[in-house]
Structure formats: structure tokens, C-alpha cells
Motif scaffolding. Structure first.
Motif, PDB file in Angstrom:
ATOM      1  N   ALA A   1     -15.997  -6.534   7.517  1.00 49.32           N
ATOM      2  CA  ALA A   1     -15.009  -7.610   7.528  1.00 49.32           C
ATOM      3  C   ALA A   1     -15.460  -8.759   6.640  1.00 49.32           C
ATOM      4  O   ALA A   1     -16.662  -9.037   6.506  1.00 49.32           O
ATOM      5  CB  ALA A   1     -14.795  -8.116   8.952  1.00 49.32           C
ATOM      6  N   GLU A   2     -14.498  -9.442   6.028  1.00 50.65           N
ATOM      7  CA  GLU A   2     -14.788 -10.689   5.328  1.00 50.65           C
ATOM      8  C   GLU A   2     -14.764 -11.795   6.371  1.00 50.65           C
ATOM      9  O   GLU A   2     -13.720 -12.094   6.949  1.00 50.65           O
ATOM     10  CB  GLU A   2     -13.751 -10.963   4.241  1.00 50.65           C
ATOM     11  CG  GLU A   2     -14.029 -12.257   3.488  1.00 50.65           C
ATOM     12  CD  GLU A   2     -12.998 -12.599   2.428  1.00 50.65           C
ATOM     13  OE1 GLU A   2     -13.062 -13.719   1.885  1.00 50.65           O
ATOM     14  OE2 GLU A   2     -12.111 -11.749   2.163  1.00 50.65           O
TER      15      GLU A   2
ATOM     16  N   ALA B   1     -15.969   0.189   9.468  1.00 49.00           N
ATOM     17  CA  ALA B   1     -14.833   0.179  10.393  1.00 49.00           C
ATOM     18  C   ALA B   1     -13.911  -1.010  10.188  1.00 49.00           C
ATOM     19  O   ALA B   1     -12.706  -0.918  10.411  1.00 49.00           O
ATOM     20  CB  ALA B   1     -15.355   0.184  11.830  1.00 49.00           C
ATOM     21  N   ALA B   2     -14.467  -2.157   9.764  1.00 51.34           N
ATOM     22  CA  ALA B   2     -13.668  -3.377   9.651  1.00 51.34           C
ATOM     23  C   ALA B   2     -13.399  -3.759   8.194  1.00 51.34           C
ATOM     24  O   ALA B   2     -12.975  -4.885   7.930  1.00 51.34           O
ATOM     25  CB  ALA B   2     -14.368  -4.527  10.360  1.00 51.34           C
ATOM     26  N   ALA B   3     -13.624  -2.855   7.244  1.00 53.86           N
ATOM     27  CA  ALA B   3     -13.387  -3.172   5.836  1.00 53.86           C
ATOM     28  C   ALA B   3     -11.926  -3.540   5.619  1.00 53.86           C
ATOM     29  O   ALA B   3     -11.023  -2.919   6.177  1.00 53.86           O
ATOM     30  CB  ALA B   3     -13.765  -1.981   4.953  1.00 53.86           C
ATOM     31  N   GLY B   4     -11.701  -4.564   4.805  1.00 53.43           N
ATOM     32  CA  GLY B   4     -10.349  -5.011   4.530  1.00 53.43           C
ATOM     33  C   GLY B   4      -9.824  -6.032   5.513  1.00 53.43           C
ATOM     34  O   GLY B   4      -8.741  -6.583   5.308  1.00 53.43           O
ATOM     35  N   LEU B   5     -10.552  -6.307   6.587  1.00 49.76           N
ATOM     36  CA  LEU B   5     -10.125  -7.282   7.586  1.00 49.76           C
ATOM     37  C   LEU B   5     -10.733  -8.652   7.289  1.00 49.76           C
ATOM     38  O   LEU B   5     -11.830  -8.756   6.736  1.00 49.76           O
ATOM     39  CB  LEU B   5     -10.533  -6.832   8.986  1.00 49.76           C
ATOM     40  CG  LEU B   5      -9.940  -5.501   9.463  1.00 49.76           C
ATOM     41  CD1 LEU B   5     -10.486  -5.157  10.827  1.00 49.76           C
ATOM     42  CD2 LEU B   5      -8.423  -5.568   9.489  1.00 49.76           C
ATOM     43  N   ARG B   6     -10.020  -9.686   7.693  1.00 47.30           N
ATOM     44  CA  ARG B   6     -10.486 -11.058   7.491  1.00 47.30           C
ATOM     45  C   ARG B   6     -10.635 -11.756   8.832  1.00 47.30           C
ATOM     46  O   ARG B   6      -9.735 -11.708   9.678  1.00 47.30           O
ATOM     47  CB  ARG B   6      -9.508 -11.821   6.594  1.00 47.30           C
ATOM     48  CG  ARG B   6      -9.611 -11.402   5.135  1.00 47.30           C
ATOM     49  CD  ARG B   6      -8.565 -12.065   4.272  1.00 47.30           C
ATOM     50  NE  ARG B   6      -8.901 -11.898   2.852  1.00 47.30           N
ATOM     51  CZ  ARG B   6      -8.077 -12.171   1.851  1.00 47.30           C
ATOM     52  NH1 ARG B   6      -6.845 -12.632   2.112  1.00 47.30           N
ATOM     53  NH2 ARG B   6      -8.460 -12.006   0.599  1.00 47.30           N
TER      54      ARG B   6
ATOM     55  N   THR C   1     -27.853 -15.788  12.119  1.00 47.39           N
ATOM     56  CA  THR C   1     -26.517 -15.278  12.451  1.00 47.39           C
ATOM     57  C   THR C   1     -25.539 -15.329  11.283  1.00 47.39           C
ATOM     58  O   THR C   1     -24.400 -14.890  11.430  1.00 47.39           O
ATOM     59  CB  THR C   1     -25.915 -16.071  13.626  1.00 47.39           C
ATOM     60  OG1 THR C   1     -25.786 -17.451  13.244  1.00 47.39           O
ATOM     61  CG2 THR C   1     -26.786 -15.954  14.866  1.00 47.39           C
ATOM     62  N   GLY C   2     -25.971 -15.848  10.136  1.00 47.62           N
ATOM     63  CA  GLY C   2     -25.069 -15.943   8.995  1.00 47.62           C
ATOM     64  C   GLY C   2     -25.069 -14.725   8.100  1.00 47.62           C
ATOM     65  O   GLY C   2     -24.418 -14.732   7.044  1.00 47.62           O
ATOM     66  N   MET C   3     -25.746 -13.658   8.518  1.00 44.39           N
ATOM     67  CA  MET C   3     -25.786 -12.441   7.705  1.00 44.39           C
ATOM     68  C   MET C   3     -24.368 -11.934   7.449  1.00 44.39           C
ATOM     69  O   MET C   3     -23.554 -11.805   8.362  1.00 44.39           O
ATOM     70  CB  MET C   3     -26.604 -11.360   8.406  1.00 44.39           C
ATOM     71  CG  MET C   3     -28.063 -11.719   8.658  1.00 44.39           C
ATOM     72  SD  MET C   3     -29.021 -11.909   7.153  1.00 44.39           S
ATOM     73  CE  MET C   3     -29.014 -10.244   6.505  1.00 44.39           C
ATOM     74  N   GLY C   4     -24.073 -11.648   6.181  1.00 41.66           N
ATOM     75  CA  GLY C   4     -22.793 -11.063   5.831  1.00 41.66           C
ATOM     76  C   GLY C   4     -21.645 -12.039   5.732  1.00 41.66           C
ATOM     77  O   GLY C   4     -20.524 -11.640   5.414  1.00 41.66           O
ATOM     78  N   LYS C   5     -21.880 -13.329   5.994  1.00 48.94           N
ATOM     79  CA  LYS C   5     -20.794 -14.299   6.072  1.00 48.94           C
ATOM     80  C   LYS C   5     -20.864 -15.323   4.946  1.00 48.94           C
ATOM     81  O   LYS C   5     -21.881 -15.490   4.294  1.00 48.94           O
ATOM     82  CB  LYS C   5     -20.854 -15.070   7.399  1.00 48.94           C
ATOM     83  CG  LYS C   5     -20.941 -14.245   8.653  1.00 48.94           C
ATOM     84  CD  LYS C   5     -21.032 -15.182   9.858  1.00 48.94           C
ATOM     85  CE  LYS C   5     -21.417 -14.451  11.118  1.00 48.94           C
ATOM     86  NZ  LYS C   5     -21.560 -15.371  12.262  1.00 48.94           N
ATOM     87  N   ARG C   6     -19.763 -16.062   4.791  1.00 47.07           N
ATOM     88  CA  ARG C   6     -19.736 -17.296   4.038  1.00 47.07           C
ATOM     89  C   ARG C   6     -19.554 -18.443   5.016  1.00 47.07           C
ATOM     90  O   ARG C   6     -19.019 -18.257   6.112  1.00 47.07           O
ATOM     91  CB  ARG C   6     -18.624 -17.281   2.986  1.00 47.07           C
ATOM     92  CG  ARG C   6     -18.871 -16.257   1.880  1.00 47.07           C
ATOM     93  CD  ARG C   6     -17.642 -15.962   1.051  1.00 47.07           C
ATOM     94  NE  ARG C   6     -17.104 -17.149   0.412  1.00 47.07           N
ATOM     95  CZ  ARG C   6     -15.896 -17.667   0.666  1.00 47.07           C
ATOM     96  NH1 ARG C   6     -15.083 -17.085   1.545  1.00 47.07           N
ATOM     97  NH2 ARG C   6     -15.488 -18.750   0.024  1.00 47.07           N
ATOM     98  N   SER C   7     -19.993 -19.651   4.618  1.00 51.66           N
ATOM     99  CA  SER C   7     -19.987 -20.800   5.514  1.00 51.66           C
ATOM    100  C   SER C   7     -19.349 -21.991   4.809  1.00 51.66           C
ATOM    101  O   SER C   7     -19.778 -22.382   3.716  1.00 51.66           O
ATOM    102  CB  SER C   7     -21.426 -21.151   5.932  1.00 51.66           C
ATOM    103  OG  SER C   7     -21.483 -22.405   6.594  1.00 51.66           O
TER     104      SER C   7
END
Length: 468
Positions: A235-236, A208-213, A255-261
Motif C-alpha cells: 500500500a502507498e 496483497a495491498a498493492a495499488g491501495l492508498r 514505524t515509518g518503514m515503507g511510508k512517507r511523512s
């Protein structure tokens, strides 16, 4: 009130179309939250249900098709609401509360402290006149002869974290409780209205949020749960932390699943310039600092953020709410539970010498996190249709008010044995990670994150594919 009534109430608070909850089905099972005296299990199921529905709605906006059915599985909700306690790296359990975080006897009741971070520990001890090496026994002795409310004020004045434990009736009369209750559960107002409709997200089927930042300026649990959910949906998500504020790698592993930090100093001109470059192509900014902290920095007020980025969604999360005498105070789930009457409602026995209790999970954090993600998703659906940006505001204290005033009966255990939730495992560069899957589920939607967490602050503060 039934579970379905609570879902409809939360969905209405998000300004969702009234017939949409009919698309939700549930798989019932006993959960750890069923052990609570308050209807925490019902709140957990309902927050996940509306988040899943908001994700399905945004996916439909991207595909042009009907809103897909949503399923809420109690065992998945159970695991997700305890994800911070269930996460493991090479079998090692996380450290959840430090020795000086807890309930302490005061002269007239109880005090709840929070000292997980070194700077909060130092401020707590300093406020009480204790040496920095003091331990639990010294803290207990110092608090035993003091008035709980006076301790609350003294520790707050020193920049620390402590609250007097109150029952729900006493809290209901407190000016901060009155202010929080007067606020909407998920407040929203337009940002930069009048724009043209924007292209839909969801460039990948089901995401649903693909392409969103998403710029994630949140810490600890509620905010990161929301942005973790947006990452699941494609989402990115780039998390940004101040270089001088320590963070728990255990928390990030959850909570960092799917993210960059990354680390970025917004108090400097260079840091704000880098943030401005990120903002140029951002769709969502989520903040979890106490009200006024970020707004005090040049260019960081919501209207300033949206001025150069039409359609931007700014979501602000706080502990106590944005109005009232405690609006500018720091806070965490455990403190809100203690101050609002939740902890005394969860006490195992009635005698005054029995320590207060707690919900079987950080349910205010997790529940508010899923509500926050749902509010962002609904705002993105609105943006797709109208081009309008949104300013969203939620708080742990307002979620606590809903929990304390929801009359869904606490249900008797189901006539089947309790089974621990199913966890997943992934091999990372740091070891084998065991984690709880997301409970957000709709037909055709993603079932897992695209990446596991890395080290806190190890990424460059730029979008993927762009130079630093």
C-alpha cells in the motif's frame, strides 16, 4: 486453551472463515516475551498469525487463486514486538521513556506517569504545582504524599497523563473496564453499504495491498505498526501529523518503514481541503487520536469521510475504548498496563514496596497494531467481494482484557538457548539503519519494505506522482 485455540478466537473476532487457520504453521523458538508472567508470547504469536492470514486472504482475492500458506516464526515475532527498542541509526539506541515517565510511590499505592512529549510533561508538572524545570526527585516527593486516584484525576483534568496502578480485580470493577470488556475485540460495522464489488488490489504478485492508498493519522506505536504492515504489503501509506505536535524521529525510524511523512493542519479550511483531495483516491483512513478529537472537525466523522468515497475503510484506534467514563482520555500502552492490572501481574516480587513491573515489550501496542492491520485487510477483502466500506474500532484496553482473560498456559522455556532475533540493515541518507523485519509472512508475500523512513514531516501532503 492452546495457542491454536487463541488464534481461532482472534480469527473469529475478525469474522474470518473458520477453516482458514488450518493454513498456519509455526516455527517455535524461545522469545523475550516468554519471560512474562502473563501469556504475552501466545498473544503476540496469535495476533501476527491472524494478520498474516488476513494478508494471505487478500492476496488470494487479488490473484483469484487459493489462500496461500502462512508461517509464524517466533524469532521474527520476538524482534517485531521489540522493534521500537531494537531500532538503531548508526548504532545509537532510541530514547524510549523520558525521566518523568515511570512508576512513583503514592500515599496509598503507585502512580504511573507518561511525560515523553514536552506538552505532556508540562501539564503533569502544572497539575502537581511543580516548576517546569522539576526533575524526578521533585516529582517523587510531590507524589509520595498524595492519593493515587486523586492524582490520576488531577493530572487528567490538566490534560496530562497519569493513572493509579490497580490490580486486575480492582480494574475489573472499574466502569471503564466494564465498558471495554463489553466491546468486541475488533468492532466492525458497514459504511456506505450496498455498493458494487470493487476491483481487487494486489496488482503486483504477492503484494496483497498493492495499488491501495492509506491515510495514516496515527502516532506513537499501535497505529503506526498497523500502517507499517499495510506498507509492507504494497500500500502507498501517507502519514499526516499536525504541525504543532512534536514527534520522535526515533519512533519514526521504527514505524515509518515503507511510508512517507507529511504535516497537515486539519484545523484549518486549507488543511481540510488538502485532506479532501487526498481522500478522493484513498482506500483506507486509519486514526489513532482519542475518540471525538477528529470527529469534532468539519467533515472528519467516519460517515462524512465515506460519503464521497464509496467502499472506504475507516479504522479507529483508541487507548481506553469508545464508551465508558474514560473514553475521551488520552492513553498509552504503559498506562493501560498499569491501570488494568498487567503491571502488578508482572511485578517481580509480592511485597507492596516493590515497584510494579511491565511486559517485556509494549505488547498491547504491537498486538493491537497487528490486529488492526488484520481487521483492515479483512475489510478490504469484504470490499472486493461486496463493495461495502467498513468502520473498524479497536482499543488497547480491549486487547489488555484479552491478555488478562486468556487461559493459554505460560509455557516453560524451550530446551534450546535463547537467540536474539535477526535484524536487518539498510543504508539511508541519514546513516545506517538497523531494524527488525516484519513477522507477517505467507507464501509468495513480500519480505521487506520498499523504502526506509525519511525525516518526520518532510514530504509533501500529496500522493506520489501528484502535485502538492
Amino acid at each position: 486453551m492452546t495457542d491454536d485455540d487463541l488464534v481461532r478466537e482472534l480469527w473469529a473476532a475478525l469474522d474470518g472463515p473458520p477453516d482458514a487457520p488450518e493454513r498456519i504453521t509455526r516455527d517455535r523458538a524461545p522469545t523475550a516475551l516468554d519471560r512474562a508472567a502473563l501469556p504475552a508470547a501466545a498473544l503476540a504469536r496469535a495476533t501476527v498469525a491472524v494478520c498474516s492470514l488476513a494478508a494471505a486472504e487478500l492476496a488470494a482475492a487479488g490473484s483469484g487463486g487459493p489462500v496461500p500458506p502462512v508461517r509464524v516464526r517466533d524469532r521474527a515475532v520476538d524482534g517485531a514486538f521489540r522493534s521500537d527498542r531494537l531500532v538503531r541509526l548508526d548504532g545509537r539506541a532510541p530514547v524510549t521513556f523520558a525521566p518523568l515517565s515511570g512508576f512513583w510511590r503514592a500515599a496509598d499505592g503507585w502512580v504511573r506517569t507518561h511525560a515523553n512529549y514536552p506538552h505532556h510533561r508540562a501539564r503533569l508538572l502544572g497539575a502537581l504545582g511543580l516548576p517546569q524545570g522539576a526533575g524526578p526527585s521533585e516529582l517523587a516527593a510531590a507524589l509520595a504524599g498524595q492519593d493515587a486516584a486523586a492524582t490520576e484525576e488531577a493530572v487528567y483534568a490538566a490534560g496530562g497523563l497519569a493513572v493509579a496502578v490497580r490490580d486486575r480485580d480492582t480494574w475489573a470493577r472499574h466502569p471503564q473496564a466494564v465498558a471495554a470488556a463489553a466491546q468486541p475485540l475488533a468492532g466492525r460495522r458497514p459504511l456506505a453499504p450496498g455498493g458494487a464489488p470493487l476491483p481487487p488490489p494486489g496488482r503486483e504478485p504477492g503484494y496483497a495491498a498493492a495499488g491501495l492508498r492509506v491515510l495514516d493519522l496515527t502516532r506513537v506505536l499501535a497505529g503506526p505498526v498497523a500502517t507499517r504492515t499495510l506498507a509492507l504489503l504494497g500500500a502507498e501509506v501517507l502519514r499526516l501529523d499536525a504541525p504543532w505536535l512534536p514527534e520522535s524521529q526515533d519512533a519514526l525510524d521504527d514505524t515509518g518503514m515503507g511510508k512517507r511523512s507529511a504535516r497537515l493542519d486539519l484545523a484549518t479550511a486549507d488543511g481540510r481541503a488538502a485532506f479532501g483531495r487526498l481522500l478522493e483516491t484513498a482506500d483506507v483512513v486509519v486514526t489513532g487520536y482519542r475518540p471525538g478529537a477528529l470527529e469534532a472537525l468539519e467533515g472528519m466523522a467516519p460517515e462524512e469521510l465515506a460519503a464521497g468515497r464509496p467502499g472506504l475503510v475507516v479504522a479507529q484506534l483508541s487507548a481506553w475504548g469508545r464508551t465508558g467514563p474514560w473514553a475521551g482520555r488520552r492513553g498509552f500502552d504503559s498506562l493501560v498496563q498499569a491501570a488494568s492490572g498487567v503491571a502488578l501481574a508482572e511485578r517481580a516480587a509480592d511485597p507492596a514496596d516493590t515497584p510494579p513491573g511491565a511486559l517485556p515489550a509494549q505488547a498491547l501496542d504491537h498486538g493491537t497494531g497487528y490486529l488492526l492491520a488484520a481487521a483492515v485487510l479483512r475489510a478490504l477483502t469484504r470490499r472486493h467481494r461486496t463493495g461495502e466500506g467498513s468502520l473498524l474500532r479497536l482499543s488497547l484496553a480491549r486487547t489488555a482484557h484479552t491478555l488478562l482473560h486468556t487461559d493459554v498456559p505460560v509455557q516453560a522455556p524451550l530446551p534450546v538457548p535463547y537467540v536474539e532475533p535477526v535484524l536487518r540493515e539498510a543504508v539511508t541518507g541519514r546513516g545506517r539503519l538497523r531494524y527488525a523485519p516484519s513477522p507477517v509472512e505467507f507464501t509468495g508475500g513480500p519480505r521487506d519494505w520498499s523504502r526506509t523512513p525519511g525525516l518526520w514531516g518532510a514530504d509533501a501532503p500529496c500522493w506520489e506522482g501528484m502535485s502538492h
